[in-house]
Design a protein around this motif. Sequence first.
Motif, PDB file in Angstrom:
ATOM      1  N   CYS A  67      48.531  52.816  32.109  1.00 36.57           N
ATOM      2  CA  CYS A  67      48.359  51.964  33.286  1.00 36.57           C
ATOM      3  C   CYS A  67      46.922  51.468  33.364  1.00 36.57           C
ATOM      4  O   CYS A  67      46.673  50.292  33.662  1.00 36.57           O
ATOM      5  N   GLU A  68      45.974  52.353  33.090  1.00 42.15           N
ATOM      6  CA  GLU A  68      44.563  51.956  33.137  1.00 42.15           C
ATOM      7  C   GLU A  68      44.279  50.868  32.106  1.00 42.15           C
ATOM      8  O   GLU A  68      43.607  49.877  32.401  1.00 42.15           O
ATOM      9  N   GLU A  69      44.829  51.034  30.899  1.00 41.19           N
ATOM     10  CA  GLU A  69      44.609  50.035  29.843  1.00 41.19           C
ATOM     11  C   GLU A  69      45.169  48.678  30.242  1.00 41.19           C
ATOM     12  O   GLU A  69      44.547  47.637  30.003  1.00 41.19           O
ATOM     13  N   VAL A  70      46.368  48.697  30.842  1.00 40.72           N
ATOM     14  CA  VAL A  70      46.995  47.424  31.212  1.00 40.72           C
ATOM     15  C   VAL A  70      46.214  46.751  32.345  1.00 40.72           C
ATOM     16  O   VAL A  70      45.983  45.543  32.312  1.00 40.72           O
ATOM     17  N   VAL A  71      45.761  47.526  33.325  1.00 43.86           N
ATOM     18  CA  VAL A  71      44.991  46.931  34.421  1.00 43.86           C
ATOM     19  C   VAL A  71      43.642  46.426  33.918  1.00 43.86           C
ATOM     20  O   VAL A  71      43.156  45.389  34.368  1.00 43.86           O
ATOM     21  N   ASP A  72      43.055  47.159  32.947  1.00 37.00           N
ATOM     22  CA  ASP A  72      41.775  46.757  32.380  1.00 37.00           C
ATOM     23  C   ASP A  72      41.772  45.299  31.943  1.00 37.00           C
ATOM     24  O   ASP A  72      40.793  44.588  32.112  1.00 37.00           O
TER      25      ASP A  72
ATOM     26  N   THR B 270      43.281  35.626  39.380  1.00 34.21           N
ATOM     27  CA  THR B 270      44.726  35.592  39.631  1.00 34.21           C
ATOM     28  C   THR B 270      45.428  36.132  38.391  1.00 34.21           C
ATOM     29  O   THR B 270      44.899  36.062  37.277  1.00 34.21           O
ATOM     30  N   PHE B 271      46.604  36.673  38.584  1.00 37.09           N
ATOM     31  CA  PHE B 271      47.427  37.080  37.444  1.00 37.09           C
ATOM     32  C   PHE B 271      48.890  37.083  37.848  1.00 37.09           C
ATOM     33  O   PHE B 271      49.230  37.090  39.033  1.00 37.09           O
ATOM     34  N   GLU B 272      49.760  37.044  36.824  1.00 39.79           N
ATOM     35  CA  GLU B 272      51.196  37.036  37.088  1.00 39.79           C
ATOM     36  C   GLU B 272      51.712  38.443  36.830  1.00 39.79           C
ATOM     37  O   GLU B 272      51.731  38.924  35.697  1.00 39.79           O
ATOM     38  N   LEU B 273      52.115  39.110  37.894  1.00 37.34           N
ATOM     39  CA  LEU B 273      52.438  40.540  37.840  1.00 37.34           C
ATOM     40  C   LEU B 273      53.551  40.888  36.850  1.00 37.34           C
ATOM     41  O   LEU B 273      53.459  41.861  36.115  1.00 37.34           O
ATOM     42  N   VAL B 274      54.620  40.073  36.828  1.00 40.51           N
ATOM     43  CA  VAL B 274      55.799  40.442  36.036  1.00 40.51           C
ATOM     44  C   VAL B 274      55.469  40.508  34.540  1.00 40.51           C
ATOM     45  O   VAL B 274      55.729  41.524  33.885  1.00 40.51           O
ATOM     46  N   THR B 275      54.880  39.422  34.018  1.00 40.53           N
ATOM     47  CA  THR B 275      54.622  39.421  32.571  1.00 40.53           C
ATOM     48  C   THR B 275      53.362  40.198  32.203  1.00 40.53           C
ATOM     49  O   THR B 275      53.318  40.846  31.164  1.00 40.53           O
ATOM     50  N   GLN B 276      52.337  40.149  33.070  1.00 48.51           N
ATOM     51  CA  GLN B 276      51.065  40.751  32.688  1.00 48.51           C
ATOM     52  C   GLN B 276      50.940  42.221  33.076  1.00 48.51           C
ATOM     53  O   GLN B 276      50.063  42.914  32.596  1.00 48.51           O
ATOM     54  N   PHE B 277      51.799  42.682  33.955  1.00 47.30           N
ATOM     55  CA  PHE B 277      51.666  44.079  34.373  1.00 47.30           C
ATOM     56  C   PHE B 277      52.992  44.847  34.281  1.00 47.30           C
ATOM     57  O   PHE B 277      53.169  45.711  33.437  1.00 47.30           O
TER      58      PHE B 277
ATOM     59  N   ASP C 145      60.356  48.540  34.961  1.00 46.79           N
ATOM     60  CA  ASP C 145      59.606  47.293  34.964  1.00 46.79           C
ATOM     61  C   ASP C 145      59.937  46.489  36.234  1.00 46.79           C
ATOM     62  O   ASP C 145      59.058  46.090  37.004  1.00 46.79           O
ATOM     63  N   LYS C 146      61.214  46.327  36.500  1.00 44.27           N
ATOM     64  CA  LYS C 146      61.627  45.528  37.652  1.00 44.27           C
ATOM     65  C   LYS C 146      61.391  46.264  38.975  1.00 44.27           C
ATOM     66  O   LYS C 146      61.122  45.644  40.008  1.00 44.27           O
ATOM     67  N   ALA C 147      61.461  47.580  38.945  1.00 39.87           N
ATOM     68  CA  ALA C 147      61.176  48.357  40.163  1.00 39.87           C
ATOM     69  C   ALA C 147      59.735  48.129  40.606  1.00 39.87           C
ATOM     70  O   ALA C 147      59.455  47.932  41.799  1.00 39.87           O
ATOM     71  N   ILE C 148      58.807  48.123  39.644  1.00 35.70           N
ATOM     72  CA  ILE C 148      57.391  47.926  39.974  1.00 35.70           C
ATOM     73  C   ILE C 148      57.193  46.544  40.605  1.00 35.70           C
ATOM     74  O   ILE C 148      56.520  46.401  41.624  1.00 35.70           O
ATOM     75  N   SER C 149      57.827  45.522  40.009  1.00 35.17           N
ATOM     76  CA  SER C 149      57.715  44.174  40.584  1.00 35.17           C
ATOM     77  C   SER C 149      58.288  44.123  41.999  1.00 35.17           C
ATOM     78  O   SER C 149      57.715  43.499  42.891  1.00 35.17           O
ATOM     79  N   ASN C 150      59.431  44.777  42.203  1.00 33.05           N
ATOM     80  CA  ASN C 150      60.050  44.753  43.531  1.00 33.05           C
ATOM     81  C   ASN C 150      59.168  45.421  44.585  1.00 33.05           C
ATOM     82  O   ASN C 150      59.070  44.953  45.717  1.00 33.05           O
ATOM     83  N   MET C 151      58.542  46.541  44.200  1.00 35.83           N
ATOM     84  CA  MET C 151      57.672  47.231  45.162  1.00 35.83           C
ATOM     85  C   MET C 151      56.553  46.301  45.624  1.00 35.83           C
ATOM     86  O   MET C 151      56.272  46.189  46.810  1.00 35.83           O
ATOM     87  N   TRP C 152      55.928  45.605  44.675  1.00 41.67           N
ATOM     88  CA  TRP C 152      54.841  44.684  45.043  1.00 41.67           C
ATOM     89  C   TRP C 152      55.375  43.483  45.807  1.00 41.67           C
ATOM     90  O   TRP C 152      54.744  43.008  46.745  1.00 41.67           O
TER      91      TRP C 152
ATOM     92  N   SER D  32      65.309  41.248  40.683  1.00 44.03           N
ATOM     93  CA  SER D  32      63.852  41.303  40.624  1.00 44.03           C
ATOM     94  C   SER D  32      63.303  39.885  40.684  1.00 44.03           C
ATOM     95  O   SER D  32      63.991  38.948  40.287  1.00 44.03           O
ATOM     96  N   PRO D  33      62.076  39.699  41.179  1.00 50.25           N
ATOM     97  CA  PRO D  33      61.512  38.352  41.146  1.00 50.25           C
ATOM     98  C   PRO D  33      61.198  37.967  39.708  1.00 50.25           C
ATOM     99  O   PRO D  33      60.794  38.820  38.912  1.00 50.25           O
ATOM    100  N   SER D  34      61.397  36.689  39.357  1.00 52.96           N
ATOM    101  CA  SER D  34      61.113  36.309  37.974  1.00 52.96           C
ATOM    102  C   SER D  34      59.614  36.098  37.780  1.00 52.96           C
ATOM    103  O   SER D  34      59.104  36.231  36.668  1.00 52.96           O
ATOM    104  N   GLU D  35      58.925  35.784  38.865  1.00 50.60           N
ATOM    105  CA  GLU D  35      57.465  35.610  38.797  1.00 50.60           C
ATOM    106  C   GLU D  35      56.846  36.126  40.083  1.00 50.60           C
ATOM    107  O   GLU D  35      57.430  35.978  41.154  1.00 50.60           O
ATOM    108  N   LEU D  36      55.672  36.701  39.988  1.00 52.48           N
ATOM    109  CA  LEU D  36      54.960  37.113  41.190  1.00 52.48           C
ATOM    110  C   LEU D  36      53.459  36.949  40.933  1.00 52.48           C
ATOM    111  O   LEU D  36      52.837  37.784  40.284  1.00 52.48           O
TER     112      LEU D  36
END
Lengths: 65, 427
Positions: free
Chosen positions: B127-132, B139-146, B251-258, B418-422
């Motif tokens: 998680c740290e590596e991905v957030v890094d 700005t960033f797109e949560l679904v594809t980038q995180f 993957d989709k659970a994380i997007s839904n939470m945000w 799940s949202p396709s983009e966030l």
Amino acid sequence: MAKVRIDLDTCIRAGECYYNHPELFRMNDNGEPTLLARELDTPELIRHAREAAVVCPASAIIVEE
Amino acid sequence: MAEAAIQTAPRTDIDPREFDGPAFQKNPFDLYKRLRDHHPVYHDRFHNRWILSRYWDIDTAFQDNGSFDRAQYRPGGPYKFGTNHVFGPNILEYGNSNEHRRLRNIVAGQFVGQKLDDFIPMIHQICEEVVDRLKGSDTFELVTQFSSQVPIRVISNMLGLPREDEDTFVGWYHALIAGLGFGGEHLARGVAARNEMWAYLDPIIDARTGKDGEDLLSRICNAELAGSRMTKEEVKGFVALLLAAGGDTTDKAISNMWYHLMYTRPDQLDAVIADPDLWQNVFTEMMRYDAVVHTQLRYTTREVVMHDQVIPERAGVILYLGSGNRDERVFRNPDTFDIQRDDLHMGRENRSGRYKDGKPGHLGFGIGQHFCMGYAMARQESQIACMKLLQLYGRPAPRDATHPGITSPNIDSGGFRSPSELWLRKA
């Protein structure tokens, strides 16, 4: 011959015993397990009791051999 | 809650074609409510199936393995096991059989307790590596980038695959997932990716079989229960399944939470920032309010009577988990997303769906014999990922004032919601 008992104070009602070993455990209306036999007189039943004791996330199943 | 107190939807007949329309995929909840209020056992003749939509009816079906089976497949049946499925031979096809119990028992222990705890530091690191990689961007797109980066890298590491192969693994993952429900071309690409992945895994499995190793692949190659091990084909089928069941859903659970903290209840983000333990509630309430998985399918193995209706033997029955989770007979103000609600069991899930605090749990993982095996893993991973993003990126805000909302390709074919983009920005 071995005996099995369940400590219902420790039991968290996870259900692993009755879904994995219906030969020995049943779920009651509260989600608690009940035993179909207390005295285990076949190797099969002893195996189910031992496996259930290992799998139980609350360590609430006690097998006395 | 007494049924008299329930505000029911106007009584209307249901046109089964509604289930195929885009409106249902975007917002299934109005139709769910009409089903619950007036058609608790709905015979959909158009799609040749039955539908259960109330919480306790779904619970009953999940608990009654004598009447409801997970799969129609029988070992020794007319088609070769796993040949036409992206996952190959896998545990989901086994239904309520002893084979299913055997496989499940071999692997289930790998995803809970101490064995799960062993993987936690690695989950933090990924998680740290991905957030890094996001930290410098405004700005960033949560679904594809995180969201879609974390779980699959976690699984690759759990399996003990070389880190330089991680990106290849991510590629197979996307092809496999795309192969799950959109027709011929995607299925062919999914199966091709699966075969490539299996060829890659073959020598690794051989090398690890019979050796002590702490990685998940070694453990499932060698895990033994009452003298029984998984065959090599079963190990490979399981790895493929892990990518979808353990990767795509988380993957989709994380997007839904945000999504819910950005658009549904932005007012509750402050509480989560003040008390990171509340991520547990965000996860639980997301799983109730609009979980990734809305349906489970069962087949009756004998005649079943519910609400004075007779469901015949060998009927397909859809359990609308997404509807049971909004059942006003069980939850107050079910259409309100509220991480502080006191009528939902907020902690770790139980396979039995029964809790000592006497509260009902969400249905998002299913219940009973086929309860999600990775439930503890999914919960831990989602919570850690969300927490890390908040800690290391800082408080995010939605980039756009409005969002088209959560949707799904096709709820009835298992389409995950799940949202396709966030798009997010630094707040």
